[in-house]
Motif scaffolding. Structure first.
Motif, PDB file in Angstrom:
ATOM      1  N   THR A  82    -118.809 -85.718  66.309  1.00  0.00           N
ATOM      2  CA  THR A  82    -118.801 -86.164  67.695  1.00  0.00           C
ATOM      3  C   THR A  82    -118.119 -85.190  68.649  1.00  0.00           C
ATOM      4  O   THR A  82    -118.175 -85.366  69.856  1.00  0.00           O
ATOM      5  CB  THR A  82    -118.107 -87.538  67.823  1.00  0.00           C
ATOM      6  N   THR A  83    -117.496 -84.129  68.105  1.00  0.00           N
ATOM      7  CA  THR A  83    -116.805 -83.195  68.990  1.00  0.00           C
ATOM      8  C   THR A  83    -117.799 -82.182  69.571  1.00  0.00           C
ATOM      9  O   THR A  83    -118.979 -82.225  69.270  1.00  0.00           O
ATOM     10  CB  THR A  83    -115.673 -82.468  68.210  1.00  0.00           C
ATOM     11  N   THR A  84    -117.284 -81.285  70.422  1.00  0.00           N
ATOM     12  CA  THR A  84    -118.164 -80.268  71.007  1.00  0.00           C
ATOM     13  C   THR A  84    -118.604 -79.285  69.918  1.00  0.00           C
ATOM     14  O   THR A  84    -117.894 -79.120  68.921  1.00  0.00           O
ATOM     15  CB  THR A  84    -117.429 -79.471  72.091  1.00  0.00           C
ATOM     16  N   PRO A  85    -119.762 -78.630  70.092  1.00  0.00           N
ATOM     17  CA  PRO A  85    -120.270 -77.720  69.058  1.00  0.00           C
ATOM     18  C   PRO A  85    -119.250 -76.648  68.650  1.00  0.00           C
ATOM     19  O   PRO A  85    -119.147 -76.314  67.478  1.00  0.00           O
ATOM     20  CB  PRO A  85    -121.495 -77.082  69.716  1.00  0.00           C
ATOM     21  N   GLY A  86    -118.493 -76.153  69.615  1.00  0.00           N
ATOM     22  CA  GLY A  86    -117.504 -75.124  69.314  1.00  0.00           C
ATOM     23  C   GLY A  86    -116.458 -75.605  68.331  1.00  0.00           C
ATOM     24  O   GLY A  86    -116.193 -74.962  67.311  1.00  0.00           O
ATOM     25  N   TRP A  87    -115.876 -76.761  68.608  1.00  0.00           N
ATOM     26  CA  TRP A  87    -114.861 -77.304  67.720  1.00  0.00           C
ATOM     27  C   TRP A  87    -115.457 -77.707  66.368  1.00  0.00           C
ATOM     28  O   TRP A  87    -114.807 -77.601  65.333  1.00  0.00           O
ATOM     29  CB  TRP A  87    -114.172 -78.517  68.358  1.00  0.00           C
ATOM     30  N   ALA A  88    -116.709 -78.164  66.409  1.00  0.00           N
ATOM     31  CA  ALA A  88    -117.363 -78.553  65.161  1.00  0.00           C
ATOM     32  C   ALA A  88    -117.465 -77.347  64.229  1.00  0.00           C
ATOM     33  O   ALA A  88    -117.214 -77.456  63.028  1.00  0.00           O
ATOM     34  CB  ALA A  88    -118.746 -79.137  65.434  1.00  0.00           C
ATOM     35  N   THR A  89    -117.782 -76.171  64.807  1.00  0.00           N
ATOM     36  CA  THR A  89    -117.882 -74.962  63.992  1.00  0.00           C
ATOM     37  C   THR A  89    -116.540 -74.624  63.357  1.00  0.00           C
ATOM     38  O   THR A  89    -116.456 -74.341  62.159  1.00  0.00           O
ATOM     39  CB  THR A  89    -118.351 -73.773  64.861  1.00  0.00           C
ATOM     40  N   VAL A  90    -115.490 -74.668  64.174  1.00  0.00           N
ATOM     41  CA  VAL A  90    -114.151 -74.394  63.657  1.00  0.00           C
ATOM     42  C   VAL A  90    -113.822 -75.376  62.533  1.00  0.00           C
ATOM     43  O   VAL A  90    -113.364 -74.993  61.451  1.00  0.00           O
ATOM     44  CB  VAL A  90    -113.097 -74.518  64.791  1.00  0.00           C
ATOM     45  N   GLY A  91    -114.089 -76.653  62.791  1.00  0.00           N
ATOM     46  CA  GLY A  91    -113.806 -77.681  61.795  1.00  0.00           C
ATOM     47  C   GLY A  91    -114.568 -77.439  60.503  1.00  0.00           C
ATOM     48  O   GLY A  91    -114.004 -77.565  59.405  1.00  0.00           O
ATOM     49  N   PHE A  92    -115.821 -77.040  60.652  1.00  0.00           N
ATOM     50  CA  PHE A  92    -116.641 -76.804  59.468  1.00  0.00           C
ATOM     51  C   PHE A  92    -116.098 -75.673  58.614  1.00  0.00           C
ATOM     52  O   PHE A  92    -116.132 -75.730  57.395  1.00  0.00           O
ATOM     53  CB  PHE A  92    -118.082 -76.491  59.873  1.00  0.00           C
ATOM     54  N   ILE A  93    -115.596 -74.628  59.294  1.00  0.00           N
ATOM     55  CA  ILE A  93    -115.026 -73.522  58.536  1.00  0.00           C
ATOM     56  C   ILE A  93    -113.880 -74.037  57.672  1.00  0.00           C
ATOM     57  O   ILE A  93    -113.777 -73.730  56.492  1.00  0.00           O
ATOM     58  CB  ILE A  93    -114.566 -72.397  59.487  1.00  0.00           C
ATOM     59  N   PHE A  94    -113.040 -74.914  58.263  1.00  0.00           N
ATOM     60  CA  PHE A  94    -111.915 -75.442  57.502  1.00  0.00           C
ATOM     61  C   PHE A  94    -112.362 -76.338  56.352  1.00  0.00           C
ATOM     62  O   PHE A  94    -111.748 -76.374  55.302  1.00  0.00           O
ATOM     63  CB  PHE A  94    -110.953 -76.206  58.426  1.00  0.00           C
ATOM     64  N   VAL A  95    -113.453 -77.078  56.595  1.00  0.00           N
ATOM     65  CA  VAL A  95    -113.925 -77.972  55.535  1.00  0.00           C
ATOM     66  C   VAL A  95    -114.596 -77.178  54.414  1.00  0.00           C
ATOM     67  O   VAL A  95    -114.416 -77.464  53.229  1.00  0.00           O
ATOM     68  CB  VAL A  95    -114.917 -79.014  56.108  1.00  0.00           C
ATOM     69  N   LEU A  96    -115.353 -76.146  54.812  1.00  0.00           N
ATOM     70  CA  LEU A  96    -116.156 -75.435  53.814  1.00  0.00           C
ATOM     71  C   LEU A  96    -115.399 -74.313  53.108  1.00  0.00           C
ATOM     72  O   LEU A  96    -115.737 -73.950  51.994  1.00  0.00           O
ATOM     73  CB  LEU A  96    -117.428 -74.871  54.470  1.00  0.00           C
ATOM     74  N   LEU A  97    -114.373 -73.787  53.769  1.00  0.00           N
ATOM     75  CA  LEU A  97    -113.615 -72.679  53.187  1.00  0.00           C
ATOM     76  C   LEU A  97    -113.181 -72.986  51.751  1.00  0.00           C
ATOM     77  O   LEU A  97    -113.383 -72.168  50.848  1.00  0.00           O
ATOM     78  CB  LEU A  97    -112.414 -72.358  54.075  1.00  0.00           C
ATOM     79  N   PRO A  98    -112.599 -74.162  51.506  1.00  0.00           N
ATOM     80  CA  PRO A  98    -112.197 -74.480  50.125  1.00  0.00           C
ATOM     81  C   PRO A  98    -113.377 -74.428  49.154  1.00  0.00           C
ATOM     82  O   PRO A  98    -113.213 -74.019  48.004  1.00  0.00           O
ATOM     83  CB  PRO A  98    -111.661 -75.905  50.224  1.00  0.00           C
ATOM     84  N   LEU A  99    -114.573 -74.831  49.641  1.00  0.00           N
ATOM     85  CA  LEU A  99    -115.738 -74.833  48.748  1.00  0.00           C
ATOM     86  C   LEU A  99    -116.102 -73.422  48.310  1.00  0.00           C
ATOM     87  O   LEU A  99    -116.709 -73.226  47.275  1.00  0.00           O
ATOM     88  CB  LEU A  99    -116.938 -75.458  49.454  1.00  0.00           C
ATOM     89  N   TRP A 100    -115.771 -72.436  49.163  1.00  0.00           N
ATOM     90  CA  TRP A 100    -116.137 -71.057  48.835  1.00  0.00           C
ATOM     91  C   TRP A 100    -115.053 -70.367  48.004  1.00  0.00           C
ATOM     92  O   TRP A 100    -115.178 -69.211  47.678  1.00  0.00           O
ATOM     93  CB  TRP A 100    -116.387 -70.251  50.131  1.00  0.00           C
ATOM     94  N   THR A 101    -113.964 -71.079  47.778  1.00  0.00           N
ATOM     95  CA  THR A 101    -112.871 -70.496  47.018  1.00  0.00           C
ATOM     96  C   THR A 101    -112.906 -71.082  45.605  1.00  0.00           C
ATOM     97  O   THR A 101    -113.242 -72.251  45.441  1.00  0.00           O
ATOM     98  CB  THR A 101    -111.521 -70.852  47.663  1.00  0.00           C
ATOM     99  N   SER A 102    -112.529 -70.292  44.636  1.00  0.00           N
ATOM    100  CA  SER A 102    -112.561 -70.771  43.259  1.00  0.00           C
ATOM    101  C   SER A 102    -111.611 -71.955  43.065  1.00  0.00           C
ATOM    102  O   SER A 102    -110.506 -71.990  43.589  1.00  0.00           O
ATOM    103  CB  SER A 102    -112.166 -69.631  42.318  1.00  0.00           C
ATOM    104  N   VAL A 103    -112.070 -72.938  42.294  1.00  0.00           N
ATOM    105  CA  VAL A 103    -111.249 -74.114  42.011  1.00  0.00           C
ATOM    106  C   VAL A 103    -109.956 -73.694  41.332  1.00  0.00           C
ATOM    107  O   VAL A 103    -108.886 -74.228  41.589  1.00  0.00           O
ATOM    108  CB  VAL A 103    -112.022 -75.095  41.091  1.00  0.00           C
ATOM    109  N   LEU A 104    -110.068 -72.683  40.487  1.00  0.00           N
ATOM    110  CA  LEU A 104    -108.905 -72.216  39.740  1.00  0.00           C
ATOM    111  C   LEU A 104    -107.831 -71.697  40.694  1.00  0.00           C
ATOM    112  O   LEU A 104    -106.659 -72.041  40.587  1.00  0.00           O
ATOM    113  CB  LEU A 104    -109.360 -71.101  38.784  1.00  0.00           C
ATOM    114  N   VAL A 105    -108.276 -70.887  41.651  1.00  0.00           N
ATOM    115  CA  VAL A 105    -107.346 -70.312  42.619  1.00  0.00           C
ATOM    116  C   VAL A 105    -106.661 -71.418  43.403  1.00  0.00           C
ATOM    117  O   VAL A 105    -105.440 -71.429  43.586  1.00  0.00           O
ATOM    118  CB  VAL A 105    -108.087 -69.358  43.585  1.00  0.00           C
TER     119      VAL A 105
END
Lengths: 270, 350
Positions: A82-105
């Motif tokens: 529901t936020t503005t597209p700009g903030w949504a992008t920032v938020g998505f980076i924070f949500v997805l960043l962990p997915l791109w990092t190894s679980v082990l790390v």
């Protein structure tokens, strides 16, 4: 050869791959578990309280992880949708960043943060909030924290999708008809995003049931989940048939949860 | 029967000096309107004219940059939509898909904490009123477009709103159903005495439904008048062109009762302009028949429309006219020589 099968040709490499590397090993494993034509290993897995306790632990942890992911993930998914597209992008980076990092790390990072002399305990000690280190590692809460962190995106994404699908006109309509914000949420958003809540919960729960790395490292051998025990049977006791039986039981549980979920969704659609 | 409870009177609405910009786009450029209690006023305009923005400002979904909105004299410009008591029918109805017809219609009453028994009574009365008795337990997706529209209407009027807003509600219906629904909405609106604003880009619909029409373009109201006034005596080129088919020309008053068009043609027309004044001239295609102003020309194009022929005529004096004639006899072939004429009183000069 009928024409509807012609379209299947390009899929053959993938089907072969699945057969050789997935289906065959699963069947082979099931074979291990009934080696010698006996169901003894299953009786052991489902009959001894030690192992029942592990099953129970596994479900309990999966339940709490799902619940916490839901409570954290819903507001986050809602905000992103529901936020503005700009903030949504920032938020998505924070949500997805962990997915791109190894679980082990990520899991080792939590060990650094949660340990007896870890970052959190030291900060709280220095601030005078506590006088003794709070045990956060090698216990239930450590496993919960780590697993919630790893699995949160799987909850956020379906909820985000569900909120995005709610027609803004419905929200305007509810507003115009006299609904307060809390009532708009309860009467419009919540019921319309139930499928997303449900999908996220099933994914997180099912993934939790078979989770290995995080409970193995953050549980420190004291919080034993099913996958951890299966690994012990293979590497420490070298009891492959029993490991296979435990795996089969886990597989059945997982499929059962999934089937129940499918059934529930279908009846909700009708 | 669900007539208005006594003591509840439909409100009048007054908007004045409304301004609204989105970046560089001016959506509302000084809009003022008065709508009398019980009146149905249509806001007619092409897309991008600002009509939807005006509706949003009245409903409270948008805050104007300047100007105010008053209901019965009370300034509601700052009130949130939920506290305005305005019923609205959305373009695609915006029915709650997870709620039954009954629950959809009960929604605004529940939000007002109306007692259960009262809700039941009013919901069933209102559903009777829109002829949807018996559909209470259906979900919106199990209804036809027309039925969904009725639910949306029931939901918008069940709480006795002070104002009813209709945002292009007939756009999704086929022609036959649209005409039925238009008449039905009109009947209901009269019966309940609801002050109503109706938004549309369809000029025919506007003529059928309205007490008065406000024609909007480029964020401004071009003309507010009764339906006949708008059609017969449009205030400017835009209104003349947008409402109905028209032949519009420009010219200068050369003597009382005469306008000389660009290109030299002299027209006898009733007008109050002074000699030398520049004026617009409107001739409706269906007004041609016998008359003092005769045009000789050649048919360029002829279309059969059932009730009438529509002809495009290139006149010998250089004008091009669209003319409607009763569909009698054979359709004139292109190239046919024709004379058409129009009386001075059928020419509108503005």
């Amino acid at each position: 050869m009928s024409s509807r099968w012609l379209g299947a040709w390009p899929a053959i490499p993938a089907l072969l791959l699945l057969f050789v590397f997935f289906l065959y090993p699963v069947v082979r494993m099931l074979g291990f578990s009934i080696e010698g034509g006996t169901l003894d290993w299953y009786t052991k897995a489902l009959g001894e309280s030690l192992y029942l306790q592990v099953f129970w632990n596994t479900f309990e942890i999966a339940f709490w992880v799902t619940l916490i992911c839901l409570l954290l993930g819903y507001p986050l998914g809602f905000l992103l949708a529901t936020t503005t597209p700009g903030w949504a992008t920032v938020g998505f980076i924070f949500v997805l960043l962990p997915l791109w990092t190894s679980v082990l790390v990520r899991t080792y990072a939590w060990m650094v943060l949660l340990g007896r002399n870890g970052v959190f305990n030291r900060m709280m000690l220095e601030a005078g909030l506590i006088s003794d280190p709070v045990p956060m590692l090698n216990n239930f809460s450590g496993v919960l924290i780590g697993m919630v962190h790893v699995l949160l995106p799987y909850m956020v994404l379906p909820i985000y999708g569900a909120v995005r699908r709610v027609d803004p006109a419905l929200v305007s309509a509810a507003e115009g008809l006299g609904a307060s914000n809390s009532r708009i949420f309860r009467r419009v958003y919540l019921p319309l995003t139930l499928p997303g809540i449900f999908a996220g919960s099933v994914i997180v729960f099912v993934l939790s049931l078979g989770f290995f790395i995080t409970p193995a490292l953050l549980g420190g051998g004291r919080v034993v989940m099913l996958a951890v025990m299966i690994e012990q049977q293979i590497h420490q006791t070298l009891n492959w048939p029993f490991a296979a039986a435990l795996s089969a039981v886990l597989l059945v549980f997982t499929l059962a949860v999934y089937a129940a979920a499918q059934r529930f969704t279908r009846s909700a659609d009708a | 029967m669900a007539t208005r409870p006594t003591g509840l009177k439909a409100a009048d609405l007054k908007v004045s000096g409304l301004q609204k910009r989105y970046g560089d786009v001016v959506a509302l450029d000084g809009v003022s309107l008065d709508i009398a209690s019980g009146e149905l006023l249509t806001i007619l305009g092409p897309s991008g004219s600002g009509k939807t923005t005006l509706l949003k400002v009245v409903a409270g979904f948008e805050k104007p940059d300047a100007g105010d909105v008053r209901i019965d004299g009370a300034d509601i410009t700052a009130l949130p939509p939920a506290r305005r008591d305005i019923g609205m029918v959305f373009q695609h109805y915006a029915l709650f898909p997870h709620l039954t017809v009954r629950a959809n219609v009960a929604f605004p009453l529940e939000m007002r904490n109306v007692p259960r028994a009262e809700i039941d009574k009013r919901v069933s009365e209102t559903l009777q009123l829109v002829e949807l008795g018996g559909y209470e337990q259906r979900l919106p997706k199990q209804l036809s477009g027309g039925q969904q529209q009725r639910v949306a209407l029931a939901r918008a009027i069940v709480f006795n709103p002070r104002l009813l807003l209709l945002d292009e509600p007939f756009g999704a219906l086929d022609r036959k159903l649209r005409e039925t629904m238009q008449l039905e909405v009109r009947r209901l609106q009269r019966r309940l005495g609801l002050t109503t604003i109706f938004i549309t880009h369809d000029q025919e619909e506007a003529l059928v439904l309205s007490d008065r029409i406000a024609v909007m373009n480029k964020g401004r109201i071009q003309q507010v008048a009764t339906t006949t006034e708008i059609y017969e005596r449009p205030a400017n080129d835009f209104v003349a062109d947008f409402v109905g088919e028209s032949n519009i020309f420009h010219g200068t008053v050369t003597e009382p009762g005469v306008v000389s068009l660009e290109g030299g043609r002299r027209l006898f027309a009733n007008h109050s302009g002074k000699v030398g004044q520049r004026m617009g001239v409107l001739m409706r295609p269906e007004r041609f028949g016998r008359g003092t102003n005769v045009f000789a020309g050649e048919v360029k194009e002829a279309v059969y429309l059932g009730v009438s022929f529509k002809l495009r005529i290139a006149c010998d004096d250089g004008l091009e006219l669209i003319v409607r004639q009763p569909a009698r006899g054979p359709l004139p072939a292109p190239g046919t020589r024709v004379n058409v004429a129009i009386e001075p009183e059928d020419i509108h000069v503005f």
